[in-house]
Design a protein around this motif. Structure first.
Motif, PDB file in Angstrom:
ATOM      1  N   TRP A  74      35.741  -0.402 -12.724  1.00  0.00           N
ATOM      2  CA  TRP A  74      36.813  -0.902 -12.343  1.00  0.00           C
ATOM      3  C   TRP A  74      37.252  -0.775 -10.736  1.00  0.00           C
ATOM      4  O   TRP A  74      37.251   0.233 -10.148  1.00  0.00           O
ATOM      5  CB  TRP A  74      37.925  -0.359 -13.337  1.00  0.00           C
ATOM      6  N   ARG A  75      38.111  -1.708 -10.452  1.00  0.00           N
ATOM      7  CA  ARG A  75      38.108  -1.686  -8.830  1.00  0.00           C
ATOM      8  C   ARG A  75      40.155  -1.896  -8.707  1.00  0.00           C
ATOM      9  O   ARG A  75      39.874  -1.709  -6.807  1.00  0.00           O
ATOM     10  CB  ARG A  75      37.753  -2.867  -8.521  1.00  0.00           C
ATOM     11  N   LEU A  76      40.687  -1.665  -9.409  1.00  0.00           N
ATOM     12  CA  LEU A  76      42.325  -1.886  -9.178  1.00  0.00           C
ATOM     13  C   LEU A  76      43.094  -0.162 -10.207  1.00  0.00           C
ATOM     14  O   LEU A  76      42.679  -0.070 -10.669  1.00  0.00           O
ATOM     15  CB  LEU A  76      43.080  -3.166  -9.608  1.00  0.00           C
ATOM     16  N   GLU A  77      43.185   0.163  -8.802  1.00  0.00           N
ATOM     17  CA  GLU A  77      44.172   1.345  -9.076  1.00  0.00           C
ATOM     18  C   GLU A  77      45.526   1.133 -10.045  1.00  0.00           C
ATOM     19  O   GLU A  77      46.089   0.123  -9.532  1.00  0.00           O
ATOM     20  CB  GLU A  77      44.945   2.422  -8.042  1.00  0.00           C
ATOM     21  N   ILE A  78      45.879   1.526 -10.828  1.00  0.00           N
ATOM     22  CA  ILE A  78      46.330   1.697 -11.687  1.00  0.00           C
ATOM     23  C   ILE A  78      47.735   2.905 -12.037  1.00  0.00           C
ATOM     24  O   ILE A  78      46.596   3.827 -12.559  1.00  0.00           O
ATOM     25  CB  ILE A  78      46.057   1.764 -12.952  1.00  0.00           C
ATOM     26  N   ALA A  79      48.867   2.897 -12.013  1.00  0.00           N
ATOM     27  CA  ALA A  79      49.975   4.358 -12.043  1.00  0.00           C
ATOM     28  C   ALA A  79      49.024   4.417 -13.145  1.00  0.00           C
ATOM     29  O   ALA A  79      48.906   3.766 -14.145  1.00  0.00           O
ATOM     30  CB  ALA A  79      51.014   4.225 -11.343  1.00  0.00           C
ATOM     31  N   VAL A  87      49.098  -3.943 -17.536  1.00  0.00           N
ATOM     32  CA  VAL A  87      49.779  -5.471 -17.287  1.00  0.00           C
ATOM     33  C   VAL A  87      51.526  -5.369 -16.165  1.00  0.00           C
ATOM     34  O   VAL A  87      50.808  -5.842 -15.767  1.00  0.00           O
ATOM     35  CB  VAL A  87      49.699  -6.829 -18.897  1.00  0.00           C
ATOM     36  N   ASP A  88      51.820  -4.079 -16.760  1.00  0.00           N
ATOM     37  CA  ASP A  88      52.664  -3.565 -16.439  1.00  0.00           C
ATOM     38  C   ASP A  88      52.404  -3.565 -15.212  1.00  0.00           C
ATOM     39  O   ASP A  88      53.735  -3.750 -14.238  1.00  0.00           O
ATOM     40  CB  ASP A  88      53.647  -3.010 -17.073  1.00  0.00           C
ATOM     41  N   GLU A  89      51.607  -2.810 -14.423  1.00  0.00           N
ATOM     42  CA  GLU A  89      51.623  -2.012 -13.206  1.00  0.00           C
ATOM     43  C   GLU A  89      50.882  -3.752 -12.427  1.00  0.00           C
ATOM     44  O   GLU A  89      51.030  -3.357 -11.394  1.00  0.00           O
ATOM     45  CB  GLU A  89      50.496  -1.311 -13.189  1.00  0.00           C
ATOM     46  N   VAL A  90      49.913  -4.514 -12.546  1.00  0.00           N
ATOM     47  CA  VAL A  90      50.060  -5.458 -12.024  1.00  0.00           C
ATOM     48  C   VAL A  90      50.798  -6.089 -11.716  1.00  0.00           C
ATOM     49  O   VAL A  90      51.357  -6.656 -10.409  1.00  0.00           O
ATOM     50  CB  VAL A  90      48.757  -5.947 -12.642  1.00  0.00           C
ATOM     51  N   VAL A  91      51.812  -6.370 -13.241  1.00  0.00           N
ATOM     52  CA  VAL A  91      53.081  -6.947 -12.542  1.00  0.00           C
ATOM     53  C   VAL A  91      53.680  -6.195 -11.768  1.00  0.00           C
ATOM     54  O   VAL A  91      54.910  -7.288 -10.643  1.00  0.00           O
ATOM     55  CB  VAL A  91      54.043  -7.284 -13.620  1.00  0.00           C
ATOM     56  N   LYS A  92      54.384  -5.207 -11.350  1.00  0.00           N
ATOM     57  CA  LYS A  92      54.509  -4.441 -10.648  1.00  0.00           C
ATOM     58  C   LYS A  92      54.125  -4.619  -9.201  1.00  0.00           C
ATOM     59  O   LYS A  92      54.716  -4.699  -8.205  1.00  0.00           O
ATOM     60  CB  LYS A  92      54.739  -2.452 -10.812  1.00  0.00           C
ATOM     61  N   LEU A  93      52.361  -4.709  -9.036  1.00  0.00           N
ATOM     62  CA  LEU A  93      52.654  -4.598  -7.907  1.00  0.00           C
ATOM     63  C   LEU A  93      52.243  -6.091  -6.979  1.00  0.00           C
ATOM     64  O   LEU A  93      52.811  -5.989  -5.849  1.00  0.00           O
ATOM     65  CB  LEU A  93      50.949  -4.775  -7.866  1.00  0.00           C
ATOM     66  N   HIS A  94      52.459  -7.061  -8.264  1.00  0.00           N
ATOM     67  CA  HIS A  94      52.717  -8.311  -7.546  1.00  0.00           C
ATOM     68  C   HIS A  94      54.340  -8.687  -6.947  1.00  0.00           C
ATOM     69  O   HIS A  94      54.729  -9.234  -6.079  1.00  0.00           O
ATOM     70  CB  HIS A  94      52.000  -8.984  -8.040  1.00  0.00           C
ATOM     71  N   ARG A  95      54.613  -7.948  -7.937  1.00  0.00           N
ATOM     72  CA  ARG A  95      56.782  -7.851  -7.338  1.00  0.00           C
ATOM     73  C   ARG A  95      57.048  -7.189  -6.324  1.00  0.00           C
ATOM     74  O   ARG A  95      57.725  -7.982  -5.118  1.00  0.00           O
ATOM     75  CB  ARG A  95      57.511  -6.864  -8.511  1.00  0.00           C
ATOM     76  N   GLU A  96      55.999  -5.753  -6.064  1.00  0.00           N
ATOM     77  CA  GLU A  96      56.517  -5.260  -4.732  1.00  0.00           C
ATOM     78  C   GLU A  96      56.206  -5.829  -3.440  1.00  0.00           C
ATOM     79  O   GLU A  96      56.230  -5.883  -2.167  1.00  0.00           O
ATOM     80  CB  GLU A  96      55.610  -4.176  -4.468  1.00  0.00           C
ATOM     81  N   ALA A  97      54.232  -7.138  -3.673  1.00  0.00           N
ATOM     82  CA  ALA A  97      54.479  -7.414  -3.139  1.00  0.00           C
ATOM     83  C   ALA A  97      54.884  -9.109  -2.695  1.00  0.00           C
ATOM     84  O   ALA A  97      54.788  -9.440  -0.832  1.00  0.00           O
ATOM     85  CB  ALA A  97      52.998  -7.697  -2.563  1.00  0.00           C
TER      86      ALA A  97
END
Length: 860
Positions: free
Chosen positions: A382-387, A519-529
């Motif tokens: 699993w290669r992505l940090e998830i808060a 899913v919620d955390e991935v969405v947050k990452l894209h939004r922050e970027a």
């Protein structure tokens, strides 16, 4: 590039985790292997053992017409101490498995889990004295054609130090050259490719003069060349509005610092490209002279169109260092055929750093590819940090030896015992992922993250199980909040990767809680970027038959929801997943199984379009075009699914180029040469199949054509442990995919007359490979991009008293020796047939003197 017959050496286990990798949480402390080994007096260290692997022969019987392989591991003790008669275990990975049971030498072969196996001494094992060797004969369940099926990553563990694994770094695979090794029986498997075979294949193209080589790849929609040239007397003066600041920077970077003084005007703008509705369309004009219209002008329907116009301008520029610093007069109007032009990189089977990702985003932009499919999760990582879920990376992103469950993932694909192995362990922090997103967006590339489920989820399953046990021991009432597996599940199944404990269980409400959180955390990452996110690829492939069937939790869920079968449970699972994405305004994407339903026809398994999701707007990547599913993509599109064509036999970059054992890559789907993706006809890819292969297969309807979003080149990394291997497998094959995804069908693809089609194909193929050999790849070399693309071996053909030489890339430099030595950049250049006698060896060289694969012919 690793040598053909050697497996990449594993990191020594004496380098156990002292400090965390960048972007990787520290694993639990482990005693240093060196200290542990030193404390165990009187026994051999794994670091001083030698291991060689040899394919003895492929065997066929009436009971096993498909065959099996007999192999030998030779273990040599180079220590001054004895390998004892008991109290040790030798571990290794084998991608497609080995046959367990007793083996020669009084040892026993056992499967640990997945592709991790071990050898253990039995009661009559006598030990291995210093200097002594032991032959261990055993079987692989399938014929071995590619070396990817050989063992990899061996290491030794003593029972007295069960947490310490010591890599056997002196490990190599012996060449496969003997007839009994190359025997493929009556399986129909392809023979090895000889130098003469290569020569005849290369004859399908002609060497073109520089003036006849296509100016631009991918091929533009319209190109009209003028009679003059625009001289680059200095660096062009770039003018662009503020909205094109990034494109203006790109424009300036195209010209060498050696250009001094004021050059021609280079005007960038967003405006209407006449006759083109694609937002990625552009026009480019180059005009010589001193009038108002002189210079270079690029107009795009959007900033992306302007950027693609600049990449085309890069193609038109003289090669670095060329004496003629001028650009031909041209008028180009261009737009892509497909809106989706993708490349998938798997970083889960083996991890690759953000710098490697940046490199491939740059290459994608250079060749007008716009979708980066980021395969972030798998059984093996699993290669992505998830808060909020640190175990996903502290456990799920770390591979290495441990005798205790829940510490880290087991070694896979040769990552060995050391949790600091950079192929096995690593992940992207939230900050790194955001950096990748912004880097891609600046290049007009959309990142599509993939979260594999419900199969291919072992890393997540094990991480969340470890979380559960930790919190339960601490008395936390919410310990099971994100649990993914049913402890009472007795389902019997096995994945293609040999796992039986890797499936997310949809009978647990905690599974949906987990998916929603991620899913919620991935969405947050894209939004922050500030990066676009229209979909998340939610996996869906290769759920093994039998999964969930004996799970009490799944059965209870089926009863509550009135579901008749596990196929219905699958639909239920993705209905809920789809709802999670829709909450964020996203549509659901996944592999073809997401849009298909398993059923049987005449007693055989068959995939059919799933009518349940045709109105959901799902996007399906269709990889399976084998064994009766050759037309699956077309059937899904005809049924109403949007699809991306990613057929394994045409566009999987992890497939080996040919059947030669030493050629890197796998072959479970097919072999993919440079011409394989070039010859792909997206809307009629069965056109050139045999009559028998087309019987009963569906073509693509006009309605179905509108459902094809585009094409994708795919790289899974089971055999890819370093960035140079990515270069070798992907380039230049990616350029053929880029050509098919951007340019319209060439004339040969639609010509019904076979003879005329063949002549048209020869002309087009000659143009493509000459462009690669004379312009495109030399520019990569001279731009110092660091792309170690595959340089194919030359073709050699004995013709009377001389040797004829050619290459798949006409115009590339060929050099040879006749004394049996390996050619170097200073060896004699091939200028025609070779008349000398001797052991003739020939290789091609790039513009920086890097050699390719060597071909040889013995004329002594």
């Amino acid at each position: 590039m690793d040598t053909s017959h050697l497996v990449r050496r594993c990191a020594l286990a004496s380098l156990l985790l002292a400090t965390p990798l960048a972007g990787m949480a520290a694993a639990p402390a482990t005693p240093l292997a060196a200290s542990a080994a030193a404390s165990m007096e009187g026994v051999a260290s794994g670091a001083r053992l030698q291991m060689r692997w040899e394919l003895l022969r492929n065997e066929y019987t009436p009971q096993m017409p498909e065959g099996r392989a007999k192999a030998r591991m030779t273990l040599t003790n180079n220590d001054s101490q004895r390998l004892p008669a008991k109290g040790w275990t030798l571990y290794f990975n084998s991608m497609d498995g080995v046959v367990p049971g007793a083996v020669t030498g009084n040892l026993r072969m056992e499967q640990v889990a997945g592709n991790l196996y071990r050898l253990r001494p039995q009661a009559n094992f006598a030990g291995l004295a210093p200097g002594q060797s032991l032959d261990i004969d055993y079987y692989h369940p399938q014929v071995i054609i590619k070396m990817a099926r050989a063992p990899i990553g061996p290491y030794l563990v003593y029972d007295a130090q069960p947490e310490v694994g010591v890599a056997i770094s002196d490990f190599a695979l012996l060449p496969v050259t003997r007839p009994e090794q190359l025997d493929k029986g009556d399986t129909g498997a392809r023979p090895v490719v000889t130098a003469a075979d290569t020569y005849r294949s290369n004859q399908r193209a002609d060497l073109l003069p520089a003036s006849a080589v296509p100016l631009v790849l991918p091929t533009p929609l319209q190109l009209t060349q003028g009679s003059g040239k625009l001289r680059l007397s200095g660096k062009p003066s770039v003018s662009a509005p503020a909205a094109l600041a990034g494109e203006a920077d790109l424009a300036r970077s195209l010209f060498p610092a050696s250009l001094q003084g004021s050059g021609p005007a280079l005007r960038l703008s967003v405006g209407k490209v006449e006759g083109q509705s694609s937002p990625e369309a552009y026009s480019l004009t180059v005009r010589a002279g001193g009038g108002a219209g002189a210079g270079i002008a690029i107009v795009g329907n959007s900033p992306a169109g302007v950027a693609y116009g600049l990449q085309t301008l890069r193609d038109l520029l003289p090669l670095p260092g060329a004496a003629d610093q001028s650009v031909p007069e041209v008028t180009i109007v261009d737009a892509p055929r497909f809106a989706y032009r993708g490349f998938m990189l798997d970083v889960s089977r083996n991890f690759h750093t953000k710098e490697t990702v940046f490199k491939w985003l740059d290459l994608m932009a250079r060749y007008k590819m716009n979708k980066f499919h980021f395969h972030l999760t798998e059984d093996e990582g699993w290669r992505l940090e998830i808060a909020g879920l640190p175990e996903l990376t502290s456990i799920g992103a770390v591979r290495g030896h441990s005798a205790k469950p829940g510490v880290r993932l087991q070694p896979a694909y040769g990552s060995g015992p050391d949790p600091r192995d950079t192929g096995g362990s690593g992940y992207y922090t939230r900050a790194e992922y955001i950096e990748i997103l912004r880097y891609a967006a600046a290049r007009h590339i959309e990142v599509i993250p993939e979260l594999e489920m419900p199969g291919h989820a072992r890393a997540a399953v094990q991480a969340m199980e470890a979380r559960y046990h930790r919190l339960k021991a601490a008395g936390d009432k919410d310990a099971a909040k994100y649990l993914l597996n049913d402890f009472a599940d007795r389902s019997v199944y096995k994945s293609p990767q040999l796992y039986n404990d890797h499936v997310l269980n949809p009978g647990l409400e905690s599974s949906f809680t987990f998916v929603q959180h991620v899913v919620d955390e991935v969405v947050k990452l894209h939004r922050e970027a500030g990066a676009p996110l229209h979909t998340i690829h939610m996996g869906g492939d290769e759920l093994p038959n039998g999964a969930w069937e004996q799970s009490p939790a799944s059965r209870a869920m089926m009863a509550r929801e009135h579901l008749q079968s596990t196929a219905d449970l699958w639909d239920y699972f993705y209905e809920r997943v789809d709802g999670m994405l829709r909450k964020h305004g996203l549509y659901t994407s996944g592999w073809e199984e997401l849009a298909a339903r398993k059923t049987t026809l005449h007693g055989k398994n068959k995939l059919i379009p799933n009518p349940r999701f045709t109105q959901k707007g799902f996007l399906a990547w269709v990889w399976n075009n084998t064994e009766g599913a050759e037309d699956l993509a077309y059937r899904l599109a005809n049924a109403g699914y949007d699809i991306v064509l990613a057929p394994v036999t045409k566009m999987y970059m992890d497939m080996a180029h040919n059947a030669n054992p030493e050629e890197p890559g796998v072959n479970w789907g097919d072999y993919v040469e440079l011409e394989t993706p070039y010859d792909f006809i997206p809307f009629d890819y069965l056109k050139n199949a045999t009559e028998a292969a087309r019987v009963g297969k569906d073509g693509l309807t006009d309605y179905g054509k509108r459902r094809v979003r585009g094409l994708e080149a795919t790289l899974f990394t089971e055999t890819v442990r370093d960035p140079a291997r990515i270069d070798y497998l992907v380039m230049p094959r990616l350029l053929a995919v880029a050509e098919r995804a951007w340019a319209p069908d060439p004339a040969w693809a639609t010509e019904p007359d076979a003879a005329k089609a063949a002549a048209l194909h020869r002309t087009a193929w000659s143009g493509f490979v000459n462009a690669l050999g004379q312009r495109v790849l030399p520019r990569l070399d001279l731009d110092r991009t660091g792309v170690a693309y595959r340089i194919a071996p030359p073709g050699l053909l004995l013709d009377g008293d001389k040797v004829l030489v050619n290459h798949v890339l006409p115009g590339i430099a060929l050099r040879y020796t006749v004394d049996g030595s390996t050619p170097t950049a200073s060896s004699r250049r091939v200028t025609g047939p070779i008349a000398e006698r001797g052991l003739i060896q020939v290789a091609a060289f790039d513009r920086n003197g890097r050699p390719g694969l060597v071909a040889r012919i013995d004329r002594r």
